[in-house]
Scaffold this motif. Structure first.
Motif, short mmCIF file in Angstrom:
data_model
loop_
_atom_site.label_atom_id
_atom_site.label_comp_id
_atom_site.label_asym_id
_atom_site.label_seq_id
_atom_site.Cartn_x
_atom_site.Cartn_y
_atom_site.Cartn_z
N ASN A 91 51.56 -16.71 -31.61
CA ASN A 91 52.61 -15.72 -31.82
C ASN A 91 53.54 -16.09 -32.96
OD1 ASN A 91 54.34 -13.36 -30.88
ND2 ASN A 91 55.78 -15.05 -30.61
N ARG A 92 53.72 -17.38 -33.21
CA ARG A 92 54.59 -17.80 -34.32
C ARG A 92 54.04 -17.33 -35.66
NH1 ARG A 92 55.67 -22.29 -30.81
NH2 ARG A 92 53.90 -23.51 -31.55
N ARG A 93 52.71 -17.29 -35.79
CA ARG A 93 52.12 -16.79 -37.03
C ARG A 93 52.16 -15.26 -37.08
NH1 ARG A 93 48.46 -21.18 -35.97
NH2 ARG A 93 46.96 -19.84 -34.88
N ALA A 94 52.08 -14.63 -35.92
CA ALA A 94 51.98 -13.17 -35.87
C ALA A 94 53.33 -12.48 -35.91
CB ALA A 94 51.24 -12.76 -34.60
N SER A 95 54.40 -13.18 -35.55
CA SER A 95 55.69 -12.51 -35.31
C SER A 95 56.21 -11.68 -36.49
CB SER A 95 56.74 -13.54 -34.87
OG SER A 95 56.89 -14.56 -35.82
N PRO A 96 56.02 -12.06 -37.77
CA PRO A 96 56.55 -11.20 -38.84
C PRO A 96 55.81 -9.87 -38.98
CG PRO A 96 56.14 -13.44 -39.64
CD PRO A 96 55.45 -13.30 -38.32
N TYR A 97 54.59 -9.79 -38.40
CA TYR A 97 53.73 -8.64 -38.65
C TYR A 97 53.46 -7.78 -37.41
CZ TYR A 97 52.48 -12.09 -42.26
OH TYR A 97 52.52 -13.06 -43.24
N LEU A 98 53.63 -8.35 -36.21
CA LEU A 98 53.11 -7.69 -35.00
C LEU A 98 53.75 -6.33 -34.77
CD1 LEU A 98 51.15 -7.99 -32.70
CD2 LEU A 98 52.93 -9.15 -31.37
N TYR A 99 55.06 -6.21 -34.98
CA TYR A 99 55.73 -4.91 -34.79
C TYR A 99 55.07 -3.85 -35.67
CZ TYR A 99 59.31 -1.29 -34.97
OH TYR A 99 59.98 -0.08 -34.94
N HIS A 100 54.81 -4.18 -36.92
CA HIS A 100 54.24 -3.21 -37.85
C HIS A 100 52.81 -2.84 -37.45
CE1 HIS A 100 57.70 -3.85 -40.44
NE2 HIS A 100 57.47 -5.16 -40.39
N ILE A 101 52.03 -3.82 -36.97
CA ILE A 101 50.66 -3.55 -36.54
C ILE A 101 50.65 -2.61 -35.35
CG2 ILE A 101 48.61 -4.61 -35.50
CD1 ILE A 101 49.13 -7.06 -37.26
N VAL A 102 51.53 -2.86 -34.37
CA VAL A 102 51.62 -2.00 -33.20
C VAL A 102 51.98 -0.57 -33.61
CG1 VAL A 102 53.00 -1.52 -31.13
CG2 VAL A 102 52.12 -3.82 -31.54
N LYS A 103 52.91 -0.42 -34.54
CA LYS A 103 53.31 0.91 -34.98
C LYS A 103 52.15 1.63 -35.68
CE LYS A 103 57.36 1.12 -33.31
NZ LYS A 103 57.56 2.04 -32.16
N LYS A 104 51.40 0.91 -36.49
CA LYS A 104 50.25 1.52 -37.19
C LYS A 104 49.21 2.01 -36.18
CE LYS A 104 50.67 -1.14 -41.51
NZ LYS A 104 50.59 -0.06 -42.49
N ILE A 105 48.97 1.23 -35.13
CA ILE A 105 48.01 1.62 -34.10
C ILE A 105 48.50 2.85 -33.35
CG2 ILE A 105 46.97 0.88 -31.92
CD1 ILE A 105 46.90 -1.96 -33.09
N GLU A 106 49.77 2.86 -32.99
CA GLU A 106 50.32 3.99 -32.25
C GLU A 106 50.36 5.26 -33.10
OE1 GLU A 106 53.20 1.72 -29.01
OE2 GLU A 106 54.08 2.39 -30.90
N GLN A 107 50.63 5.12 -34.39
CA GLN A 107 50.65 6.29 -35.27
C GLN A 107 49.28 6.97 -35.35
OE1 GLN A 107 52.19 4.63 -38.89
NE2 GLN A 107 54.32 4.64 -38.15
N ARG A 108 48.22 6.19 -35.17
CA ARG A 108 46.85 6.74 -35.21
C ARG A 108 46.34 7.14 -33.82
NH1 ARG A 108 43.21 4.20 -39.81
NH2 ARG A 108 44.74 3.38 -41.26
N ASN A 109 47.19 6.99 -32.80
CA ASN A 109 46.80 7.30 -31.41
C ASN A 109 45.58 6.50 -30.98
OD1 ASN A 109 48.83 9.22 -30.79
ND2 ASN A 109 47.71 10.79 -31.92
N LEU A 110 45.54 5.23 -31.34
CA LEU A 110 44.46 4.33 -30.96
C LEU A 110 44.90 3.47 -29.78
CD1 LEU A 110 43.27 3.18 -34.51
CD2 LEU A 110 42.20 4.88 -33.02
N PRO A 111 43.95 2.89 -29.03
CA PRO A 111 44.33 2.01 -27.92
C PRO A 111 45.08 0.78 -28.41
CG PRO A 111 42.00 2.61 -27.80
CD PRO A 111 42.50 3.06 -29.14
N LEU A 112 46.14 0.43 -27.72
CA LEU A 112 46.95 -0.71 -28.14
C LEU A 112 46.21 -2.03 -27.94
CD1 LEU A 112 49.59 -0.83 -29.54
CD2 LEU A 112 50.75 -1.05 -27.36
N ASP A 113 45.11 -2.00 -27.22
CA ASP A 113 44.27 -3.20 -27.07
C ASP A 113 43.82 -3.72 -28.43
OD1 ASP A 113 43.94 -1.14 -24.93
OD2 ASP A 113 43.08 -2.84 -23.85
N LEU A 114 43.72 -2.84 -29.42
CA LEU A 114 43.26 -3.26 -30.76
C LEU A 114 44.24 -4.21 -31.42
CD1 LEU A 114 41.88 0.13 -32.18
CD2 LEU A 114 40.68 -1.64 -30.88
N ALA A 115 45.50 -4.23 -30.96
CA ALA A 115 46.47 -5.16 -31.53
C ALA A 115 46.11 -6.61 -31.21
CB ALA A 115 47.87 -4.85 -30.99
N LEU A 116 45.23 -6.82 -30.23
CA LEU A 116 44.82 -8.17 -29.85
C LEU A 116 43.65 -8.68 -30.70
CD1 LEU A 116 44.93 -7.83 -25.96
CD2 LEU A 116 46.76 -8.52 -27.52
#
Length: 483
Positions: A91-116
């Motif tokens: 998570n320390r490596r992911a923390s600067p980017y994770l919020y943006h990745i989650v938003k990109k997934i949600e904007q496309r109406n994709l399953p949030l499982d893809l964030a993993l």
């Protein structure tokens, strides 16, 4: 057909032993008639996502892939439970980017499982390189990256750019999801091993009258372990009571994407933003040199909130203009006039309400690029960097034989796939016909056969090799010269 559905599942409670017991019992999947199996099922309406102040809680509450009990899944759960600190470290490596990745997934109406997936693919290492030359947190190979719009040149590699590669990876996953008729496990398996192998495995099972559920497909070992890693991580996020530690991370952005609008030098930009230059490099690993490419991209992730960025002296000078409020003006009307938003105007002017007065001067978001943000290394001996001389080349002709592929040829001749496509006016998905002649421009002193280097390479040699998909530099960045 056993289709992996998307259903909203809140965080549940389970003990360590309960989890392992639940995952040990394997379900039996019956064979399904081919006529039914080929039916495209309609996509369910995406549920309205839960909202949570912590982004990991938000992800856990919105995970939707069904958990099918299976021994391979149990094995992966046991491994994660033996490494309870795993996600805290990654998570320390992911923390600067994770919020943006989650938003990109949600904007496309994709399953949030893809964030993993970046955690499963690379342990969220932007510089990770696989034995198959897949690069970045999403582990994209050159052909896939090129096909889905990522740039790659001597100055920039989009596969190492976390947010740019996220856009390409999500587009690729959407394509695979459609290709495999809405079955996410088939699509994700194809993301790992290639759609051809998954299609062949499905065809074999169908011909033998067997189930085509993912658990029944015969796939390479790496892919057979790949889906269980994803599902195990998903399961444990929803069951933190097992002892698997879930990180705490605010569900707000700690970084902001800035479109500089012109070529920039990292040292100049860092000084103007009052940010550590190395930190700026570390956040933007897609850029391979101290300056951005002249023709772009010119977008850079900065370690500031949007509000802090907009109130910085640099942003006020470079990206805003003054506007005097007139009679009957409203913030909404001004925002529409200048193509911005009320929120941004309020942030830029540090306003808490929508009240404005006639004659009041407001700063409006509008680029006002009136200075160069680059350094001319050729005339600045203090900052001069060595330019890579252009190598003389000779034209080489290759006649296609059965079994040749663009990727294999680019590897054989050690040339970038993009160059091979450009030289022959081809697309990444072009089919090669036996007998067709391809043109290659190879170094004049080099033999067309790959040749091993005998001397220890310099950093520039290693960088050039990385651009030709041999390897990437082992260090995050070269030693940066003082600005």
């Amino acid at each position: 057909m056993s289709v992996i559905g998307c259903k909203q599942t809140p965080t549940q409670s389970a003990s360590h032993q309960d989890v392992l017991k639940d995952l040990l019992t394997q379900k039996t999947f019956k064979s399904v008639p081919e006529a039914i199996e080929n039916t495209v099922e309609p996509e369910p309406e995406p549920p309205k996502p839960y909202k949570a102040p912590d982004i990991w809680q938000h992800i856990a509450q919105n995970l939707s892939f069904e958990q099918t009990p299976h021994p391979r899944l149990k094995t992966r759960v046991e491994w994660y439970l033996s490494q309870p600190e795993y996600l805290l470290t990654v998570n320390r490596r992911a923390s600067p980017y994770l919020y943006h990745i989650v938003k990109k997934i949600e904007q496309r109406n994709l399953p949030l499982d893809l964030a993993l997936l970046p955690f499963v693919e690379s342990d969220f290492r932007p510089l990770a390189v696989s034995q198959q030359s897949a690069v970045g947190v999403w582990q994209l190979v050159d052909a896939t990256a090129y096909h889905f719009g990522l740039q790659s040149n001597d100055w920039y590699d989009g596969r190492r750019d976390v947010l740019a590669s996220t856009d390409a990876a999500l587009s690729y996953l959407q394509y695979l999801h459609k290709t495999f008729k809405g079955n996410w496990l088939h699509a994700i398996a194809a993301y790992n091993t290639g759609e051809g192998r998954v299609k062949a495995a499905i065809k074999r099972n169908r011909a033998a009258g067997k189930s085509t559920h993912y658990w029944h497909l015969k796939l390479p070992k790496e892919t057979a372990d790949y889906i269980p890693k994803l599902l195990a991580l998903s399961y444990l996020l929803k069951h933190p009571q097992t002892g698997f530690k879930r990180p705490n991370l605010n569900n707000t952005p700690s970084t902001t994407m800035l479109d500089v609008g012109q070529a920039f030098n990292f040292g100049v930009l860092a000084q103007l933003l009052d940010i550590d230059k190395q930190k700026l490099h570390d956040l933007n690993t897609g850029f391979l040199r101290h300056q951005s490419p002249e023709q772009g991209p010119h977008k850079i992730l900065v370690p500031l909130s949007e509000k802090a960025l907009m109130q910085s002296p640099f942003y006020r000078e470079q990206f805003s203009r003054s506007y005097s409020v007139k009679l009957n003006d409203t913030l909404y009307g001004i925002a529409r006039q200048f193509g911005t938003s009320v929120k941004k105007i309020k942030q830029l002017n540090n306003k808490q309400s929508n009240l404005i007065r006639v004659g009041e001067t407001l700063l409006i978001n509008r680029a006002n690029l009136n200075r160069s943000l680059t350094v001319d290394y050729q005339i600045s001996p203090y900052l001069e960097q060595q330019a890579i001389p252009k190598k003389p080349t000779i034209e080489h002709h290759h006649t296609i034989v059965s079994g040749d592929s663009l990727w294999d040829l680019s590897q054989h001749y050690q040339v970038p796939l993009k160059d091979l496509l450009d030289w022959n006016n081809l697309q990444a998905a072009s089919i090669l016909s036996p007998g067709k002649v391809l043109i290659l421009h190879l170094p004049s002193q080099a033999n067309p056969q790959p040749k091993a280097h005998t001397n220890e390479p310099s950093y520039l040699d290693v960088l050039e090799g990385a651009l030709q998909l041999k390897e990437v530099p082992k260090t995050n960045q070269p030693n940066l010269p003082p600005d």
